[in-house]
Design an enzyme around this catalytic site. Structure first.
Site, PDB file in Angstrom:
ATOM      1  N   TYR A 188       0.847  -1.197   0.000  1.00 12.32           N
ATOM      2  CA  TYR A 188       0.000   0.000   0.000  1.00 12.32           C
ATOM      3  C   TYR A 188       0.879   1.242   0.000  1.00 12.32           C
ATOM      4  O   TYR A 188       1.920   1.273   0.682  1.00 12.32           O
ATOM      5  CB  TYR A 188      -0.866   0.062   1.261  1.00 12.32           C
ATOM      6  N   HIS A 202      -7.153  -8.438  -2.842  1.00  9.55           N
ATOM      7  CA  HIS A 202      -8.507  -7.896  -2.667  1.00  9.55           C
ATOM      8  C   HIS A 202      -8.496  -6.400  -2.928  1.00  9.55           C
ATOM      9  O   HIS A 202      -7.459  -5.745  -2.853  1.00  9.55           O
ATOM     10  CB  HIS A 202      -9.027  -8.175  -1.252  1.00  9.55           C
TER      11      HIS A 202
END
Ligand SMILES: O=C(O)c1ccc(O)c(O)c1
Length: 292
Positions: free
Chosen positions: A161, A213
């Protein structure tokens, strides 16, 4: 020859002088050893027990209420991160400011086409497998929910991230932030172009990896209605090991969180297509993790 006093001089008021000798700081105490992480086998046993209990309740006609339990112990931090008191009722008439909770906080003009294409938000293209993710937001009767703000966030293709708290030593991609948004159209449809996120480790237990995801938020028409969930990719080998997906104890509801590969959506020479609908309510509702 200067006299060296055997005791430190005292100030004129007679109070003892501060000690002038420096005292060696005590050696730093070793940090207490972190308790060992549970093993995957332990977590998997707990998941199996919760699924068996849920199956028994369904068979007995007393299924657990909708949506993942707040204390799903295999997802360890879930037990510490939820309100312990009932929600406070807000009387809108008694508190005029509370009415602002019911007002929209964004305007349709704020959202641009670029927001929905996560591959075009920088000067260069991100690395990874380009994908299109599209679907409809529907109410319990299958009617489209129009003008709905859909927001997504995700890891890059390496499973990292762009967030300062992400410590996974996988490369950041200077051409990928991993954040997008769009409004649903008249048919309730949303669409994003992005790259397929990578799996990444998290310290829920030893060797814990999240399946790939994409996080989804559906804003509703007011701040108090926001729903948050996750979309997964078909055939991911990590599904059986993931306590977050497993917190949805009904296998059919779990399956509804997994997108479908759709060759019709695949753009030649460009991107692979995935379809995923979000149902807000009713027996086919998409399970949500926040917003209750
Ligand atoms: O709640 C968490 O800690 C957590 C960790 C990793 C994730 O991918 C996530 O969605 C939540």
């Amino acid at each position: 020859m200067a006299l060296t006093p055997s005791t430190p001089p005292t100030p004129s008021d007679g109070a003892p002088a501060p000690a002038s000798v420096s005292v060696a700081a005590p050696p730093p105490r070793p940090a207490p050893a972190a308790p060992p992480l549970p093993t995957q086998a332990e977590i998997s046993r707990e998941i199996a027990a919760r699924h068996t209990a849920a199956e028994r309740d369904r068979a007995a006609g007393t299924p657990a209420p909708d949506h993942p339990a707040r204390d799903f112990t295999p997802y360890r931090s879930s037990t510490a991160r939820h309100p312990r008191h009932p929600p406070v009722e807000i009387d809108h008439l008694a508190d005029p400011e509370a009415v602002e909770l019911g007002g929209p906080v964004f305007g349709v003009t704020d959202v641009t086409d670029l927001d929905a294409d996560l591959t075009r938000q920088h000067t260069g293209e991100p690395l990874g497998e380009r994908i299109t993710v599209t679907g409809r937001v529907l109410d319990r009767t299958g009617r489209p929910v129009r003008g709905q703000l859909v927001e997504i966030w995700q890891a890059n293709a390496a499973g990292r991230y762009a967030h300062r708290r992400d410590r996974h030593p996988a490369p950041l991609d200077p051409h990928f932030t991993g954040v997008g948004r769009c409004l649903t159209d008249a048919a309730g449809r949303y669409a994003f172009t992005t790259v397929k996120p990578g799996a990444y480790p998290w310290r829920n237990h030893h060797n814990a990896w999240r399946p790939a995801h994409i996080h989804f938020s559906l804003f509703g028409s007011a701040f108090t209605q926001r729903l948050i969930t996750q979309m997964y990719f078909p055939g991911d080998p990590l599904f059986p090991y993931d306590p977050i997906l497993a917190s949805v104890t009904d296998p059919t509801a779990r399956a509804r969180l997994v997108a479908t590969y759709d060759h019709e959506l695949t753009v030649p020479e460009r991107s692979l297509g995935y379809r995923w609908d979000v149902v807000l309510d009713g027996p086919s509702a998409t399970w949500i993790e926040e917003g209750r």
